[in-house]
Design a protein around this motif. Sequence first.
Motif, short mmCIF file in Angstrom:
data_model
loop_
_atom_site.label_atom_id
_atom_site.label_comp_id
_atom_site.label_asym_id
_atom_site.label_seq_id
_atom_site.Cartn_x
_atom_site.Cartn_y
_atom_site.Cartn_z
N GLN A 297 -0.81 -52.39 71.58
CA GLN A 297 -0.97 -53.82 71.30
C GLN A 297 -2.38 -54.29 71.64
N GLU A 298 -2.90 -53.82 72.78
CA GLU A 298 -4.25 -54.19 73.18
C GLU A 298 -5.28 -53.69 72.17
N GLN A 299 -5.08 -52.50 71.66
CA GLN A 299 -6.02 -51.94 70.68
C GLN A 299 -6.00 -52.75 69.38
N GLU A 301 -5.18 -55.90 69.02
CA GLU A 301 -5.78 -57.21 69.25
C GLU A 301 -7.30 -57.14 69.29
N ARG A 302 -7.84 -55.97 69.60
CA ARG A 302 -9.29 -55.80 69.69
C ARG A 302 -9.87 -55.17 68.42
N GLY A 303 -9.04 -55.08 67.38
CA GLY A 303 -9.54 -54.65 66.09
C GLY A 303 -9.54 -53.16 65.85
N TYR A 304 -8.91 -52.38 66.73
CA TYR A 304 -8.84 -50.93 66.50
C TYR A 304 -7.71 -50.61 65.53
#
Length: 306
Positions: A297-299, A301-304
């Motif tokens: 989820q973090e990835q 949200e950071r565009g990965y």
Amino acid sequence: MPDVQTPQQQKITIRLPDGSERTHPTGATGYDVAEDIGAGLARDALAVKVNGEVRDLQRPIEEDADLEVLTWDDAEGKMVFWHSSAHLLAEALEALYGDVKFGVGPPIEDGFYYDVDFSDAGRDAPSSEDDLAEIEEKMQELAARDVPYEREPVSKDEAMQYFTEKGAPYKQELIEELEDGTITFYRQGEFTDLCRGPHLPSTGAITYPKLLSTAGAYWRGDEDRAQLTRIYGVSFPKKKLLDEHLEMLEKARERDHRKLGRELELFTFSETVGAGLPMWLPKGTTLRETLEGFLQQEQLERGYEP
């Protein structure tokens, strides 16, 4: 006519780490230098470094040299202490087990080990805590004799003859790879080993040996060669140092991820599957999937891209 110095009268200059210089007769030993500096240093000295080479305290110095006295506080001093302890272990094993065949017994970062073949010994290879305690007791008994470690240069033929007569195939193999003129034995009492050294002045310093564990080890790391028993140990000149080390090991065991994983019911291990492969239990699987989901989820949200 000018006076001519005999070899006994000739002098050498010893340069110390602080930049000072001292003059000694040719053939003076590292111990002589340490004693000249101070009685306390001579008492604590384990070895010396002469022109960058670590040597026995009792080895003569024949020319001008940079010299550093090594004590327990120096890493190289500890290496010498543990190397000599490995030889003491070997002597104890020979006394207790009879016809054992020795591989190599080096110092390591936190102690020492010796690889030993017990296939022709009078009893089974040591494996239990009681076995190790018996060997420790013998090491202490031998150390208390306070006999010197004696360095003896030998020819390749002499070395091969000695270990052939002793029936020591691993030592013979090592000798085959050495160049004549570079081979030395070290003796303590009745025990002799093939070794470059250096070693302590005597066995008496090894007052607190502790054998920690045993493991299998292929000769020279080759799985097609004989499997030997590797005995790990550590040793100290003072009981306080031994106690502190054992306490550190116990704390490390308490923090071991394998122990914590089992206690928290996160994962387990099986010899059938492989000792190095963890098998996730339900709690561990839930924890892993939760962490993986969070990271994904973090990835995102950071565009990965997934």
